[in-house]
Design a protein around this motif. Structure first.
Motif: not given
Length: 523
Positions: A3-8, A44-52, A83-86
């Motif tokens: 949902v966050l990705l679509i919101a972006l 930034i939130a997406l990067a924080a929630w991303f499963d590293h 992700l970094p490019l985003l």
């Protein structure tokens, strides 16, 4: 996360629509800052929630049927490559919006400018998260019209011819790329990038792979830009407003190289291996050519007239525009990206992806700084600025001069800054290319790339000498304002991240390395 990705993607699209409402100029500019700031916060939130722990796995996935008749799906996702490019895209767009609140380029007005900037952000973000070839193509094309108008309406000098050249080159390249996509989709029975990557070329004959790879390579090489398909870039950068140059160099060029990694390497691996030596050769020539063009522009006119006529022809035929110089430097720097990709090794491709981010940060900062110099002095011509003894920016505006010198040494690849690791890894990939490639050929490309690094250091240090050093009391140029608050807000994140990426390369390589190995291994 999906949902966050679509919101972006939805936020800047909605913001672009809101610019049509009856708002004042300041309100529209604040709207642009608010929307791009929210998108940056979302990335930034997406990067924080991303499963590293699993960066090779597609995350925040949305996959629904979109055009059933031809099997096209609305398929989005993000991994350690995208992700970094985003985040870089969201950051640069936000900084451009902030900068424009105080330094809006002359043109039709804030409403149209902000709407185009937000529409441009939609296309840039969508390109890096699209997982369907047709969706990728559409996102790739969305950026062309906003950038065309930003150059043609808010640019300077020969802005309309430059914008026309930009749109013609990129549209023709995109048309060829689309033919390659259709060939792959028709033969494989799907446009889904994850399915095509998992198949890793199975079901596609060698002839099909080479044909499709050639068509896609040509289309993406125009946007990269690869020598000799780069000639639209210097004119576009010279004519574009400051924020247009920042986004053109910082993001749009990365769309081409990202497509090479996302599409060519996993989808048509045999065709890519066949064409890789030629891509490596063009990359090596581009590195040297771009550096020689920059050196010709950096040298004083009496010394450089012959070089300029050969490597960097401009409208006047004799002067060295700083924006044009940085544009040619992008040809050389992106040559390192292409060389890393052509090596077909994890080291080389990781270096290419790292160089993408480093180039976006450093060149974005350089274009901001050159734009500020042009605003203060009324020219970006190096000969006019330098005069007989140098522009003496250290003495006239020491903070801007210091930042310009910092960006220049970062661009030449000083260890400890973001420009170093990408070029080093790309050259290491050329030193030990994939087993199917000719090592002597790639060692030749490596030698040319090494020569390019020396030429790069030469022209950037020459620029620093001519712009930053000299007698601050020389006649002809008056004192100018030093770094302003809005400029500090717009530029400091880029300088800080250049240092962070240089000192902590694992921040990016830890994300990209597993994903690159996954793609190269048929994931």
């Amino acid at each position: 996360m999906n949902v966050l990705l679509i919101a972006l993607l939805a936020l800047p699209l909605l913001g672009a629509g809101l610019t049509l409402a009856p708002l004042g100029e300041r309100a529209v500019l604040r709207l642009g800052c608010g929307v791009t700031g929210a998108v940056l916060a979302g990335t930034i939130a997406l990067a924080a929630w991303f499963d590293h722990a699993t960066p090779a796995r597609m995350q925040a996935v949305t996959d629904v049927s979109w055009i059933p008749a031809i099997g096209v799906r609305f398929h989005l996702g993000v991994d350690g490559i995208s992700l970094p490019l985003l985040v870089l895209t969201a950051l640069l767009t936000f900084l451009c919006a902030v900068y424009s609140t105080r330094k809006l380029p002359a043109g039709p007005g804030a409403r149209a400018f902000t709407g185009l900037l937000l529409l441009l952000e939609v296309g840039m973000l969508a390109t890096f998260v699209a997982l369907d070839l047709v969706l990728f193509f559409l996102a790739f094309e969305i950026v062309l019209i906003p950038m065309y108008f930003l150059i043609a309406r808010w640019g300077s000098g020969a802005k309309v011819p430059a914008a026309n050249r930009f749109i013609l080159y990129t549209l023709l390249g995109s048309a060829v790329m689309l033919l390659g996509f259709l060939l792959i989709g028709g033969q494989a029975g799907t446009f889904d990038l994850t399915q095509l990557a998992a198949a890793h070329g199975r079901g596609l004959s060698h002839t099909t792979q080479v044909t499709a790879a050639l068509a896609i390579l040509v289309g993406l090489a125009v946007k990269a830009p690869a020598f000799p398909l780069h000639s639209w870039l210097p004119d576009a950068h010279t004519a574009a407003p400051t924020v247009g140059s920042v986004l053109l160099a910082g993001v749009l060029l990365k769309m081409g190289t990202y497509g090479l990694v996302r599409v060519l390497l996993p989808v048509v691996p045999d065709g890519t291996a066949t064409l890789a030596p030629y891509l490596g050769a063009l990359a090596a020539v581009g590195i040297v050519y771009g550096s020689l063009a920059c050196l010709a522009l950096a040298l004083p006119s009496p010394t450089a007239t012959l070089l300029r006529k050969r490597f960097a022809p401009s409208e006047s035929g004799a002067k060295g525009d700083l924006k044009r110089l940085i544009a040619y430097s992008s040809v050389g720097h992106m040559g390192f990206v292409l060389l890393g990709i052509a090596s077909l090794t994890p080291s080389g491709v990781n270096g290419a992806l790292f160089a993408n981010i480093g180039h976006g940060l450093i060149t974005g900062l350089l274009f901001f700084l050159v734009g500020a110099v042009k605003d203060r002095y009324g020219t970006a011509d190096l000969d006019t600025l330098a005069g007989a003894t140098g522009a003496a920016l250290y003495g006239r505006a020491p903070r801007i001069g210091g930042l310009l010198a910092f960006a220049a040494v970062a661009s030449l690849g000083l260890p400890g800054l973001a420009g170093f690791w990408g070029e080093l890894l790309a050259m290491y990939g050329a030193f030990d290319p994939a087993a199917a490639l000719s090592r002597p050929a790639f060692l030749t490309y490596l030698a040319l790339a090494a020569l390019g690094t020396l030429l790069t250091a030469g022209y950037l240090l020459l620029v620093v000498k001519r712009v930053c050093m000299g007698d601050p009391k020389q006649p002809g140029l008056s004192d100018v304002p030093d770094l302003q608050a809005y400029e500090a807000v717009s530029w400091t994140p880029l300088a800080a991240l250049t240092v962070v990426a240089g000192l902590w390369p694992a921040l990016l390589l830890g994300l990209s390395d597993p994903a690159v190995k996954h793609l190269l291994g048929g994931g």
